[in-house]
Design a protein around this motif. Structure first.
Motif, PDB file in Angstrom:
ATOM      1  N   ILE A  41       1.220  -1.165   0.075  1.00 16.64           N
ATOM      2  CA  ILE A  41       0.140  -0.082  -0.081  1.00 16.64           C
ATOM      3  C   ILE A  41       0.870   1.326   0.265  1.00 16.64           C
ATOM      4  N   PHE A  42       1.804   1.383   0.965  1.00 15.31           N
ATOM      5  CA  PHE A  42       3.153   2.755   0.511  1.00 15.31           C
ATOM      6  C   PHE A  42       2.979   2.388  -0.254  1.00 15.31           C
ATOM      7  N   ILE A  43       3.986   1.706  -0.667  1.00 14.72           N
ATOM      8  CA  ILE A  43       5.095   1.726  -2.035  1.00 14.72           C
ATOM      9  C   ILE A  43       4.142   2.052  -3.210  1.00 14.72           C
ATOM     10  N   GLY A  44       2.867   1.995  -3.477  1.00 13.21           N
ATOM     11  CA  GLY A  44       1.649   1.710  -4.621  1.00 13.21           C
ATOM     12  C   GLY A  44       1.441   3.244  -4.705  1.00 13.21           C
ATOM     13  N   GLN A  45       1.094   3.730  -3.079  1.00  9.58           N
ATOM     14  CA  GLN A  45       0.697   5.224  -2.928  1.00  9.58           C
ATOM     15  C   GLN A  45       2.039   6.072  -3.159  1.00  9.58           C
ATOM     16  N   GLY A  46       3.392   5.782  -2.576  1.00  8.85           N
ATOM     17  CA  GLY A  46       3.855   6.375  -2.345  1.00  8.85           C
ATOM     18  C   GLY A  46       5.367   6.602  -3.737  1.00  8.85           C
ATOM     19  N   VAL A  47       5.401   4.964  -4.189  1.00  3.51           N
ATOM     20  CA  VAL A  47       6.709   4.982  -4.777  1.00  3.51           C
ATOM     21  C   VAL A  47       6.386   4.920  -6.899  1.00  3.51           C
ATOM     22  N   GLY A  48       4.976   4.559  -7.190  1.00  5.89           N
ATOM     23  CA  GLY A  48       4.212   4.189  -8.026  1.00  5.89           C
ATOM     24  C   GLY A  48       4.573   2.870  -8.277  1.00  5.89           C
ATOM     25  N   SER A  49       3.364   2.929  -9.831  1.00 10.24           N
ATOM     26  CA  SER A  49       2.778   1.661 -10.373  1.00 10.24           C
ATOM     27  C   SER A  49       4.078   0.785 -10.158  1.00 10.24           C
ATOM     28  N   LEU A  50       5.153   1.118 -11.048  1.00 15.91           N
ATOM     29  CA  LEU A  50       5.485  -0.516 -11.455  1.00 15.91           C
ATOM     30  C   LEU A  50       6.294  -0.707 -10.487  1.00 15.91           C
ATOM     31  N   ALA A  51       7.068   0.018  -8.891  1.00 12.81           N
ATOM     32  CA  ALA A  51       7.541  -0.411  -8.059  1.00 12.81           C
ATOM     33  C   ALA A  51       6.888  -1.390  -7.405  1.00 12.81           C
ATOM     34  N   ILE A  52       4.701  -1.150  -7.302  1.00 14.85           N
ATOM     35  CA  ILE A  52       4.148  -2.455  -6.776  1.00 14.85           C
ATOM     36  C   ILE A  52       4.539  -4.122  -7.736  1.00 14.85           C
ATOM     37  N   SER A  53       4.990  -3.468  -9.692  1.00 17.97           N
ATOM     38  CA  SER A  53       5.499  -5.045 -10.071  1.00 17.97           C
ATOM     39  C   SER A  53       6.414  -5.187  -9.776  1.00 17.97           C
ATOM     40  N   GLY A  54       7.141  -4.200  -9.457  1.00 17.62           N
ATOM     41  CA  GLY A  54       8.749  -4.890  -8.773  1.00 17.62           C
ATOM     42  C   GLY A  54       8.796  -6.175  -7.712  1.00 17.62           C
ATOM     43  N   LEU A  55       7.997  -5.262  -6.651  1.00 15.19           N
ATOM     44  CA  LEU A  55       7.239  -5.698  -5.637  1.00 15.19           C
ATOM     45  C   LEU A  55       6.727  -7.417  -5.541  1.00 15.19           C
ATOM     46  N   ALA A  56       5.922  -7.358  -6.403  1.00 19.43           N
ATOM     47  CA  ALA A  56       4.971  -8.557  -7.208  1.00 19.43           C
ATOM     48  C   ALA A  56       5.985  -9.972  -7.865  1.00 19.43           C
ATOM     49  N   LEU A  57       7.722  -9.278  -7.944  1.00 18.11           N
ATOM     50  CA  LEU A  57       8.614 -10.086  -8.262  1.00 18.11           C
ATOM     51  C   LEU A  57       9.250 -10.795  -7.744  1.00 18.11           C
ATOM     52  N   THR A  58       9.030 -10.290  -6.391  1.00 20.49           N
ATOM     53  CA  THR A  58       9.802 -11.260  -5.732  1.00 20.49           C
ATOM     54  C   THR A  58       9.084 -12.345  -4.730  1.00 20.49           C
ATOM     55  N   PHE A  59       8.155 -11.939  -4.806  1.00 18.76           N
ATOM     56  CA  PHE A  59       6.918 -13.005  -4.499  1.00 18.76           C
ATOM     57  C   PHE A  59       7.402 -14.750  -4.799  1.00 18.76           C
ATOM     58  N   PRO A  60       7.906 -14.943  -5.802  1.00 15.41           N
ATOM     59  CA  PRO A  60       9.415 -16.624  -5.726  1.00 15.41           C
ATOM     60  C   PRO A  60      10.111 -16.826  -4.970  1.00 15.41           C
ATOM     61  N   ILE A  61      10.703 -15.674  -4.893  1.00 19.31           N
ATOM     62  CA  ILE A  61      12.212 -16.371  -4.008  1.00 19.31           C
ATOM     63  C   ILE A  61      11.313 -16.301  -2.871  1.00 19.31           C
ATOM     64  N   LEU A  62      11.018 -14.583  -2.420  1.00 13.57           N
ATOM     65  CA  LEU A  62      10.562 -15.316  -0.578  1.00 13.57           C
ATOM     66  C   LEU A  62       9.427 -16.237  -0.322  1.00 13.57           C
ATOM     67  N   THR A  63       8.790 -16.457  -1.482  1.00 13.06           N
ATOM     68  CA  THR A  63       8.248 -17.783  -0.839  1.00 13.06           C
ATOM     69  C   THR A  63       9.022 -18.681  -1.246  1.00 13.06           C
ATOM     70  N   PHE A  64       9.887 -19.094  -2.010  1.00  3.85           N
ATOM     71  CA  PHE A  64      10.851 -20.485  -1.488  1.00  3.85           C
ATOM     72  C   PHE A  64      11.226 -20.700  -0.471  1.00  3.85           C
ATOM     73  N   LEU A  65      12.162 -19.641   0.187  1.00  5.08           N
ATOM     74  CA  LEU A  65      12.722 -19.009   1.170  1.00  5.08           C
ATOM     75  C   LEU A  65      11.734 -19.444   2.135  1.00  5.08           C
ATOM     76  N   GLN A  66      10.643 -18.745   2.692  1.00  6.42           N
ATOM     77  CA  GLN A  66       9.683 -19.408   3.295  1.00  6.42           C
ATOM     78  C   GLN A  66       8.832 -20.545   4.096  1.00  6.42           C
ATOM     79  N   ALA A  67       9.473 -21.430   2.505  1.00  7.60           N
ATOM     80  CA  ALA A  67       8.821 -22.842   2.629  1.00  7.60           C
ATOM     81  C   ALA A  67       9.317 -23.677   3.483  1.00  7.60           C
ATOM     82  N   PHE A  68      10.678 -23.687   3.931  1.00  9.12           N
ATOM     83  CA  PHE A  68      11.469 -24.225   4.504  1.00  9.12           C
ATOM     84  C   PHE A  68      10.995 -23.910   5.886  1.00  9.12           C
ATOM     85  N   GLY A  69      10.864 -22.620   6.344  1.00 10.16           N
ATOM     86  CA  GLY A  69      10.495 -21.742   7.772  1.00 10.16           C
ATOM     87  C   GLY A  69       8.754 -23.335   7.991  1.00 10.16           C
TER      88      GLY A  69
END
Length: 454
Positions: A41-69
């Motif tokens: 929310i803060f990134i979308g409202q304060g940084v921009g639409s492409l920043a939201i897209s960049g944040l969406a790219l982090t999902f596969p990596i963070l999901t992979f790491l969280q799987a072991f947790g």
């Protein structure tokens, strides 16, 4: 385990007991989801639409790491509940000590390679020259902190399973509230953009993790760290991994699906479609976390009573959890159907992104009513130690049903086909979950003690 907690789990009415365990769990899981949602929310409202897209790219990596947790946390919490139900408290302590060994080992072998190959991974996950810089800025800070996330979230589940649901909730609340306070400070006041969101998240996780881990070093805790149990015991380790394998497989499959989703979204909708998925995913996470809270509240009740042989209470807890979960997912369905634009506007003021995300939200949640039932069913099988059924359900939904739908539907319906893949997979997976559950409940009713395992 104290006599008071034992008496509650064995004798207190299931409705009241589930409420007392699920309420803190729901608050805790919602708080967990706020880490990501508030960032978006803060990134979308304060940084921009492409920043939201960049944040969406982090999902596969963070999901992979969280799987072991999740592999360690889900397995350890279920084992702790079962051993406490059997009055085998020392074995529960043994599980906790070996769980920490696993956490440290998995963190070492996953975090370092992820940092080394980060840019290559982001290219594979559908990143572009416009979105990768945002993802890198966020991940170079948050990936090393995944160890803190595991300590905070996974051992919070163990705390709750050992009879401290309210304390587990408070630990999560403190971290999330701190994140909400720090996000605008770092993003806006200090003008640090997406890096500021990452730093706020890391600080909050560190505080939450310190609270959770301090609980297990106190002598007053029912389950606690003891030096003699830090020696690896392969029987204990395999017991943790066997149950934790289901959510682990689900998370790995989710990482694979996220990768395929991102590449399909780029192909059929461009960078903004990836951002739209980030918004849709945020709304979905909030609802899923509500259901997860109910499931987690059910888990110690089912695990303890299963271990103690009280099958009637196991079935009653399961039924009530399914009803509550379905009410939540039904509410999510109706919101996505009637007010999708209102939901999306919380994340972005961009008219084009609002249009794409609203349409995607409407289609993606078309069969969301049945998702709550699926989630509770999976947790039920984990709670009674029959992890392979929970894992099979997850893999069928993510791999056998969802991936083919993602590959085929867009060929005929373009971007709408990408959104349609989720409800198709949900419907097919619900049929499988229903068949598994009906058979298992029948077996549970026939046996006075533990469930017959297939």
């Amino acid at each position: 385990m104290t006599d008071t907690i034992i008496q509650r789990l064995e004798q207190e009415p299931i409705g009241k007991l589930l409420l007392s365990y699920a309420t803190p769990a729901i608050i805790g899981t919602i708080v967990n989801s706020l880490y990501n949602i508030v960032d978006r929310i803060f990134i979308g409202q304060g940084v921009g639409s492409l920043a939201i897209s960049g944040l969406a790219l982090t999902f596969p990596i963070l999901t992979f790491l969280q799987a072991f947790g999740m592999l360690v946390g889900a397995g350890a919490s279920a084992r702790v509940s079962i051993f406490l139900g059997r009055k085998e408290n020392e074995k529960a302590d043994h599980v906790l000590g070996n769980a920490l060994i696993l956490t440290c080992s998995f963190s070492a072998v996953t975090i370092i390679p992820s940092l080394i190959f980060l840019k290559d991974l982001l290219l594979v996950f559908g990143g572009s020259e416009q979105t990768i810089p945002y993802a890198e800025a966020y991940l170079y800070i948050t990936i090393p902190a995944n160890f803190l996330a595991t300590l905070s979230f996974s051992y919070n589940a163990v705390m709750r399973a050992s009879g401290y649901p309210t304390k587990a909730m408070i630990a999560m609340l403190i971290g999330a509230i701190l994140n909400i306070i720090l996000d605008p400070v770092f993003i806006f006041a200090l003008n640090m953009g997406i890096q500021g969101a990452a730093i706020a998240t890391v600080i909050s996780l560190a505080v939450s993790a310190s609270i959770v881990m301090s609980h297990f070093v106190r002598k007053s805790s029912i389950v606690r760290f003891q030096r003699k149990y830090f020696k690896p015991d392969w029987k204990i380790i395999l017991g943790i991994l066997s149950i934790g394998m289901s959510p682990f497989a689900m998370q790995l499959a989710a990482s694979l699906v996220n990768t395929l989703l991102n590449t399909s979204l780029i192909k059929y909708g461009g960078d903004l479609a990836v951002g739209a998925y980030g918004i849709i995913n945020s709304f979905g996470i909030l609802l899923v976390m509500l259901v997860l809270g109910i499931s987690q509240g059910m888990q110690p009740i089912v695990g303890f009573n299963y271990g103690a042989g009280h099958n009637d209470r196991v079935i009653e807890a399961l039924k009530l959890a399914v009803i509550l979960a379905t009410l939540i997912t039904s509410a999510g369905f109706f919101c996505s159907f009637f007010i999708p634009e209102f939901i999306v506007r919380a994340f972005t003021p961009d008219p084009e992104l609002i249009n794409i995300a609203s349409n995607g939200l409407h289609i993606t949640f078309a069969a969301f009513i049945i998702v709550g039932f699926q989630m509770v069913t999976g947790t039920f099988f984990q709670s009674i130690g029959i992890a392979w059924k929970a894992m099979l359900q997850s893999l069928l939904r993510q791999c056998v049903f969802l991936i083919p739908a993602l590959l085929i539907a867009p060929l005929y319906y373009g971007l709408d086909g990408v959104w349609m893949a989720s409800p198709i997979a949900d419907i097919l997976a619900a049929v499988v979950s229903g068949a598994f559950l009906v058979w298992q409940v029948r077996e549970l009713k026939k046996t006075p003690g533990q469930i017959k395992k297939m």
